[in-house]
Each structure stands twice: as C-alpha cells, then as structure tokens.
Design a protein around this motif. Structure first.
Motif: not given
Length: 88
Positions: A23-39, A16-21
C-alpha cells in the motif's frame, strides 16, 4: 461475532506487513513524488531559478534511486559489487 473472527485471525498468526508495504509503495510514494515535483516547480520555476531547480532535482533523483534500491531488494547485490571492488 466480528470480535471473535478478529481474535481467531490474530491467534492464527495470519497478519503481516506485506500489505502495508504494498500500500505504501502504491499510494504514498507517488503522492510524495507529486508533492516534491510541485514544490520544486513552485519554488524555483516561477522565479526563473532553473539552475537551482536542477540542483534540487539531482538530489531528488539520488533519493529516488536509494528508495528504489531499498524497495526492490537489489541493494544487497549493489553492496556485494562495491565490496568486490575493494576485496578483489
């Protein structure tokens, strides 16, 4: 032996896609937010353009609110509330 186990898992339909979802919420979104803040800090903070940084930050906050609604599933309730304003 590993291939047979993988094929058994695929045949059983346990994927299923539950684990991928999650993982994205736990890992990718915080990294994107950090990148946006630094930018934002790098682009506007160093030049003294605090008003420009705040305008961009307002857009980021609105985008985060939309992502939060999509992830939490509360978007349906908000949509029903807005529709209720027009339909009574």
């Amino acid at each position: 032996m590993m291939t047979l186990t993988t094929l058994d898992t695929l045949a059983a339909g346990e994927l299923g896609t539950g684990n991928v979802r999650t993982w994205l919420i736990d890992n990718v979104i915080p990294l994107v937010l950090l990148a946006v803040a630094l930018l934002l800090l790098w682009l506007g903070g160093g030049k003294g353009d605090n008003a420009g940084v705040m305008r961009r930050l307002a857009g980021v906050v609105i985008a985060l609110a939309i992502i939060g609604l999509a992830v939490s599933g509360a978007g349906v309730n908000v949509g029903q509330w807005i529709a209720g304003l027009f339909t009574g």
